[in-house]
Write an enzyme that holds these catalytic residues in place. Structure first.
Site, PDB file in Angstrom:
ATOM      1  N   GLY A   1      -3.557   4.957  -9.096  1.00  0.00           N
ATOM      2  CA  GLY A   1      -4.741   5.633  -8.569  1.00  0.00           C
ATOM      3  C   GLY A   1      -4.400   7.082  -8.345  1.00  0.00           C
ATOM      4  N   HIS A   2      -5.013   7.968  -9.100  1.00  0.00           N
ATOM      5  CA  HIS A   2      -4.742   9.390  -8.935  1.00  0.00           C
ATOM      6  C   HIS A   2      -5.999  10.084  -8.441  1.00  0.00           C
ATOM      7  CE1 HIS A   2      -1.165   9.272 -11.977  1.00  0.00           C
ATOM      8  NE2 HIS A   2      -0.928   8.659 -10.847  1.00  0.00           N
TER       9      HIS A   2
ATOM     10  N   ASP B   1       2.048   6.948  -4.763  1.00  0.00           N
ATOM     11  CA  ASP B   1       1.089   7.657  -3.908  1.00  0.00           C
ATOM     12  C   ASP B   1       1.666   8.949  -3.339  1.00  0.00           C
ATOM     13  OD1 ASP B   1      -0.640   5.378  -4.209  1.00  0.00           O
ATOM     14  OD2 ASP B   1       0.606   4.388  -2.713  1.00  0.00           O
TER      15      ASP B   1
ATOM     16  N   LYS C   1       0.831  12.615  -6.950  1.00  0.00           N
ATOM     17  CA  LYS C   1       1.044  13.006  -8.346  1.00  0.00           C
ATOM     18  C   LYS C   1      -0.223  13.594  -8.950  1.00  0.00           C
ATOM     19  CE  LYS C   1       2.629   8.925  -9.709  1.00  0.00           C
ATOM     20  NZ  LYS C   1       3.021   8.271  -8.478  1.00  0.00           N
TER      21      LYS C   1
ATOM     22  N   GLN D   1       2.872   4.954 -10.580  1.00  0.00           N
ATOM     23  CA  GLN D   1       3.775   4.294  -9.628  1.00  0.00           C
ATOM     24  C   GLN D   1       4.976   5.225  -9.352  1.00  0.00           C
ATOM     25  OE1 GLN D   1       2.795   2.025 -12.486  1.00  0.00           O
ATOM     26  NE2 GLN D   1       0.945   1.959 -11.293  1.00  0.00           N
TER      27      GLN D   1
HETATM   28  P1  IMP Z   1       1.330  -4.386  -9.535  1.00  0.00           P
HETATM   29  O1  IMP Z   1       1.711  -3.113 -10.222  1.00  0.00           O
HETATM   30  O2  IMP Z   1      -0.167  -4.529  -9.339  1.00  0.00           O
HETATM   31  O3  IMP Z   1       1.940  -5.603 -10.159  1.00  0.00           O
HETATM   32  O4  IMP Z   1       1.921  -4.333  -8.045  1.00  0.00           O
HETATM   33  C1  IMP Z   1       3.309  -4.387  -7.799  1.00  0.00           C
HETATM   34  C2  IMP Z   1       3.702  -3.485  -6.655  1.00  0.00           C
HETATM   35  O5  IMP Z   1       3.506  -2.111  -7.036  1.00  0.00           O
HETATM   36  C3  IMP Z   1       2.877  -3.656  -5.380  1.00  0.00           C
HETATM   37  O6  IMP Z   1       3.707  -3.401  -4.258  1.00  0.00           O
HETATM   38  C4  IMP Z   1       1.822  -2.574  -5.484  1.00  0.00           C
HETATM   39  O7  IMP Z   1       1.313  -2.208  -4.225  1.00  0.00           O
HETATM   40  C5  IMP Z   1       2.641  -1.466  -6.107  1.00  0.00           C
HETATM   41  N1  IMP Z   1       1.840  -0.495  -6.850  1.00  0.00           N
HETATM   42  C6  IMP Z   1       1.294  -0.644  -8.071  1.00  0.00           C
HETATM   43  N2  IMP Z   1       0.653   0.486  -8.439  1.00  0.00           N
HETATM   44  C7  IMP Z   1       0.820   1.367  -7.436  1.00  0.00           C
HETATM   45  C8  IMP Z   1       0.417   2.738  -7.240  1.00  0.00           C
HETATM   46  O8  IMP Z   1      -0.204   3.372  -8.089  1.00  0.00           O
HETATM   47  N3  IMP Z   1       0.782   3.291  -6.055  1.00  0.00           N
HETATM   48  C9  IMP Z   1       1.515   2.631  -5.131  1.00  0.00           C
HETATM   49  N4  IMP Z   1       1.918   1.376  -5.280  1.00  0.00           N
HETATM   50  C10 IMP Z   1       1.573   0.745  -6.419  1.00  0.00           C
END
Ligand code: IMP
Length: 429
Positions: free
Chosen positions: A40-41, A13, A16, A223
């Site tokens: 999420g972009h 977040d 990007k 991420q």
């Molecule tokens: P998962 O990717 O859904 O398995 O989540 C694993 C961890 O990554 C959690 O702490 C989520 O909140 C975090 N996470 C996954 N995608 C994002 C993103 O795009 N932005 C911020 N955190 C993310």
């Protein structure tokens, strides 16, 4: 002319979307190489706000978008997102979007297991997005995943579903959750096949051709380094490698193709989900950063945890992520704060650390060591040149550069595409 890879340097977040969108206007093709619709972009272009999860941001600029083999693709989410952005006026066709035929699919059983496991973990939950990302990557490594190309072979789908359901239904039943029927899943996959397959191809071949033709490739990370499955705050991480090296393996190119690595970092720190966060603020300043920075997850709407800039963490991300230049975002959120703190290292059980160690107990015990700087009262919002910035803001940026051992090559001062100070063009290498 270099290619460019953009990755997050904190816990995601970092903004990007805006930086990728800005760079995409100067690229020929934009490639997603890991993650899935957990990302999420948000892109603000004129009076339109696009929220992209799975689609490469370049599509907003009418550039070719490629979803690489390192991405896990939920076909339902993909089609829904295509519909959503089409209704906002974007043209998405099999000419503008190509998907690796060897990318892994996310099926409804993946989010079901993701959520069931999270609720079974109770207060020890990871705080996943619940989108099935982890289970889908597990299946890939376990060699039982259904991939895009399998959609063209009903008999392969049928055999793979047998193996998957043996695994999933056993687990789901054990967790007391509804199981899945093979007939329903197979029928739906066969329905989706003709909608997805026109986008599928060996993207590595196309990328090779584009590269040899001198086209500019932009690799769009999702991420961030501290959520990397190896280098992040394990186990509170996502299930893919988020470092720049993954851009090569996740798209089917060699490491030399990746080019300049741009890391994105906020001028402060945020995190969604659980896990260690040494500089987290539980006070009024933390709440102020959250409100001013509109810190709510794009995907889940969860409020983000907020804290001071952690230079020790970003320095670590610079090293393991291969970051050569930093894009610093949301500097304007700090406007008006009388003083600012920057974390330069940690005290853990009486000992000084310059980095966050790997053991979870040590990570949880890490106390930040701060350096304090004077803030600035003038606005930096919308600044488009260094001359527009207060002297203290420039000092803050310079100190960050020193501490993280990487130059700031780009500064973003509002969500608008044009409110950007460019120090060095990443495409110049
Ligand atoms: P998962 O990717 O859904 O398995 O989540 C694993 C961890 O990554 C959690 O702490 C989520 O909140 C975090 N996470 C996954 N995608 C994002 C993103 O795009 N932005 C911020 N955190 C993310």
């Amino acid at each position: 002319m270099a290619n460019v890879a953009v990755i997050g340097a904190q816990w995601g977040d970092e903004g990007k979307g805006k930086v990728v969108d800005w760079l995409a206007s100067r690229a020929d093709v934009v490639v997603r190489f890991q993650g899935g619709h957990n990302a999420g972009h948000t892109l603000v272009v004129g009076n339109q706000t696009y929220k992209l999860s799975l689609l490469p941001s370049g599509l907003v600029n009418n550039k070719l978008g490629i979803i690489g083999n390192g991405v896990v693709v939920d076909p339902e989410a993909l089609l829904a997102e295509i519909e959503r952005v089409r209704s906002q006026g974007l043209t998405i066709t099999p000419e503008s979007l190509r998907i690796a035929e060897n990318a892994v699919l996310i099926l409804p059983l993946h989010p079901a297991l993701d959520r069931a496991r999270e609720s079974a973990r109770g207060e020890h939950k990871i705080g996943t997005t619940g989108r099935g990302i982890g289970p889908a990557y597990e299946d890939k490594v376990a060699r039982r995943a259904i991939r895009i190309a399998d959609l063209a072979e009903p008999e392969t789908l049928s055999a793979k579903l047998d193996e998957l359901l043996l695994h999933y239904n056993t687990l789901l039943a054990g967790l007391g959750v509804a199981t899945f029927s093979k007939d329903v899943l197979l029928a739906r996959l066969l329905e989706l096949a003709p909608q997805i397959l026109p986008y599928a191809e060996p993207v590595w071949e196309r990328l090779d051709t584009l590269r040899r033709a001198g086209k500019r490739i932009l690799f769009e990370g999702a991420q961030a380094v501290m959520l990397d499955v190896d280098h992040g705050t394990y186990p509170f991480v996502t299930s893919s490698n988020t470092v720049a090296a993954t851009a090569a393996a996740g798209s089917g190119m060699g490491p030399a193709a990746v080019g300049f690595v741009l890391g994105i970092a906020k001028a402060y720190t945020t995190r969604v989900g659980s896990g260690p966060f040494p500089t987290e603020l539980h006070d009024a300043t933390g709440r102020l950063l959250g409100e001013r920075g509109h810190e709510f997850g794009t995907v889940t709407g969860r409020p983000r945890r907020c804290g001071w800039f952690d230079a020790a963490l970003v320095r670590q991300a610079v090293k393991v992520g291969g970051i050569q230049g930093l894009a610093l975002t949301k500097l304007d959120v700090l406007d008006g704060l009388p003083e600012l703190k920057i974390c330069t290292g940690y005290r853990i059980r009486g000992e000084h650390f310059r980095h966050l160690p790997a053991a979870p107990g040590a990570q949880a015990a890490a106390e930040p060591e701060y350096e304090t700087m004077e803030g600035w009262s003038d606005s930096t919002h919308g600044a488009r040149s260094w001359a527009d910035l207060p002297a203290q803001a420039i000092k803050y940026v310079r100190r960050i550069e020193e501490l993280v051992e990487a130059p700031v090559t780009l500064l973003s001062t509002s969500p608008e595409r044009e409110d950007t100070i460019l120090v060095k063009d990443p495409f110049e290498g």
